[in-house]
Design an enzyme around this catalytic site. Structure first.
Site, PDB file in Angstrom:
ATOM      1  N   GLY A 131       0.825  -1.203   0.000  1.00  0.00           N
ATOM      2  CA  GLY A 131       0.000   0.000   0.000  1.00  0.00           C
ATOM      3  C   GLY A 131       0.858   1.250   0.000  1.00  0.00           C
ATOM      4  N   SER A 133       1.521   3.438  -3.417  1.00  0.00           N
ATOM      5  CA  SER A 133       1.097   4.424  -4.418  1.00  0.00           C
ATOM      6  C   SER A 133      -0.320   4.931  -4.176  1.00  0.00           C
ATOM      7  CB  SER A 133       1.170   3.813  -5.821  1.00  0.00           C
ATOM      8  OG  SER A 133       2.490   3.506  -6.168  1.00  0.00           O
ATOM      9  N   SER A 165      -1.309  -4.635  -6.176  1.00  0.00           N
ATOM     10  CA  SER A 165      -1.376  -5.969  -6.778  1.00  0.00           C
ATOM     11  C   SER A 165      -1.840  -6.995  -5.756  1.00  0.00           C
ATOM     12  CB  SER A 165       0.001  -6.366  -7.317  1.00  0.00           C
ATOM     13  OG  SER A 165       0.474  -5.406  -8.224  1.00  0.00           O
ATOM     14  N   GLU A 250      12.960  -4.468  -3.651  1.00  0.00           N
ATOM     15  CA  GLU A 250      11.982  -4.487  -4.745  1.00  0.00           C
ATOM     16  C   GLU A 250      12.613  -4.158  -6.087  1.00  0.00           C
ATOM     17  OE1 GLU A 250       7.909  -2.170  -6.181  1.00  0.00           O
ATOM     18  OE2 GLU A 250       8.604  -1.955  -4.118  1.00  0.00           O
TER      19      GLU A 250
END
Length: 384
Positions: A131, A133, A165, A250
């Site tokens: 959580g 963007s 996602s 990431e």
């Protein structure tokens, strides 16, 4: 070990692990029938596969044994990740938990959080979403407007996250929120992270369906959602430092290079043995770029394994890697134009190409736009 050997990531122990994961994937695919996919780490969610992979010892490799993991290093995880992506395995269900939240819990989590969540991550059964963007805060996370206000026993969370996602399938979402008012002189201050249950009252999850009909993105709205103090991740006010640390994991992994590898390999294998010089040159270009980027990515993994900061190089991997992924789609399309359209594999290759083209615009956006990442690289080199 020479510098070249280090970049090959083929130490005897790593080579043995690579053989083991390849054997597992071949046997699991034969038994369960999954097909190699484009962008499998984002678009192929299979909770049963994640559980089988974990049972075989290939999830939670960097989690200490006391929390149910293997107690291995970042390079061990790199090798397994590389093989999972190269085979296009359906890994999305456990991906974010294993890639980002396990390291975050180990770095910032309380002992109670580690004992509660890490064994479930290592078992491949904790499905999580990111959580970060928002509609007006994509790569510029300092513009996040989601807020958390302290209440009795915890926090009240309100705001909206987008491009999350797997949120419609996940158990938890890690939310970056403001916990103190914006200070224009210090935009990165006043953030905190929360590990929120996605079945909490006040959460609405709306699908974002892609043009091709795929649904893995979501918009998640929080309307005065109560988050207990026990689900604060790390320290209140330290969210920015925690998030930037997560982004190193990431941005630098092989998923920034190998999202399209199933298409590339399938196209090359389908080429005739007597391919002309132009085809050979196109194949050589693809693999030269891929190998160079892989070595850069491995160097970041070795830096992380030694406990050093790799933010600048991770940003560089993401920028160069995702541009390569986009370029590779059209390079693979050019290779497919040289094939016999009546060949048995032609239909499958056309399907992979169509999917890759639909996903291609996403490559340079997720994890931070390339323009923002170039700013990260420039600052890391001392440019102001």
């Amino acid at each position: 070990m020479t510098q070249f050997d280090a970049l090959c990531a083929n130490d005897p122990e790593l080579s043995e692990l690579r053989t083991a994961i390849r054997e597992f994937l071949a046997a699991d695919r034969d038994e369960h029938g999954w097909e190699p996919a484009i962008d499998s780490w984002l678009a192929r969610w299979d909770a049963d596969f994640s559980a089988r992979l974990a049972e075989a010892g290939f999830v939670g490799l960097t989690i200490p044994t006391e929390y149910g993991g293997r107690g291995l290093g970042h390079l061990h995880r790199y090798v397994v990740t590389e093989e999972l992506l190269a085979h296009g395995a359906p890994v999305a269900a456990h991906w974010f938990s294993d890639r980002q939240f396990a390291p975050s819990l180990l770095s910032y989590g309380s002992d109670e959080q580690r004992r509660e969540f890490l064994p479930v991550i290592a078992a491949g059964k904790l499905h999580a979403a990111i959580g970060m963007s928002e509609h007006d805060a994509g790569s510029d996370l300092a513009a996040v407007k989601t807020r958390a206000s302290q209440v009795d026993g915890g926090w009240s969370l309100s705001g909206t996250k987008v491009w999350t996602s797997g949120a419609h399938l996940a158990h938890r979402i890690v939310v970056l929120a403001r916990t103190s008012p914006l200070d224009p002189e210090h935009r990165h201050a006043g953030f905190s992270q929360f590990f929120v249950k996605l079945d909490s009252p006040g959460i609405t999850i709306d699908p974002i369906v892609q043009m091709g009909g795929e649904h893995h993105f979501n918009e998640v709205t929080f309307d005065d959602v109560f988050v207990p103090d026990a689900d604060v991740l790390g320290s209140i006010g330290d969210g920015w430092r925690q998030v930037t640390s997560e982004l190193g994991f990431e941005r630098s992994g092989p998923e920034r290079i190998l999202s399209t590898v199933t298409l590339i390999v399938a196209a090359i294998r389908a080429l005739p043995d007597d391919a002309d010089d132009g085809t050979a040159a196109a194949v050589g270009e693809l693999f030269a770029r891929m190998i160079s980027l892989r070595q850069l990515s491995i160097s970041v993994a070795r830096t992380l394994a030694s406990g050093e900061d790799a933010a600048t190089r991770a940003a560089l991997v993401k920028d160069l890697g995702t541009r390569f992924e986009q370029d590779s789609v059209e390079l693979a399309a050019d290779l497919l134009d040289r094939l016999d359209r009546q060949a048995p594999e032609a239909a499958r290759l056309a399907e992979l190409l169509a999917t890759a083209r639909l996903h291609s615009p996403l490559f340079t956006l997720r994890g931070g736009t390339n323009e923002v990442l170039r700013g990260v690289v420039a600052r890391g080199m001392g440019v102001r």
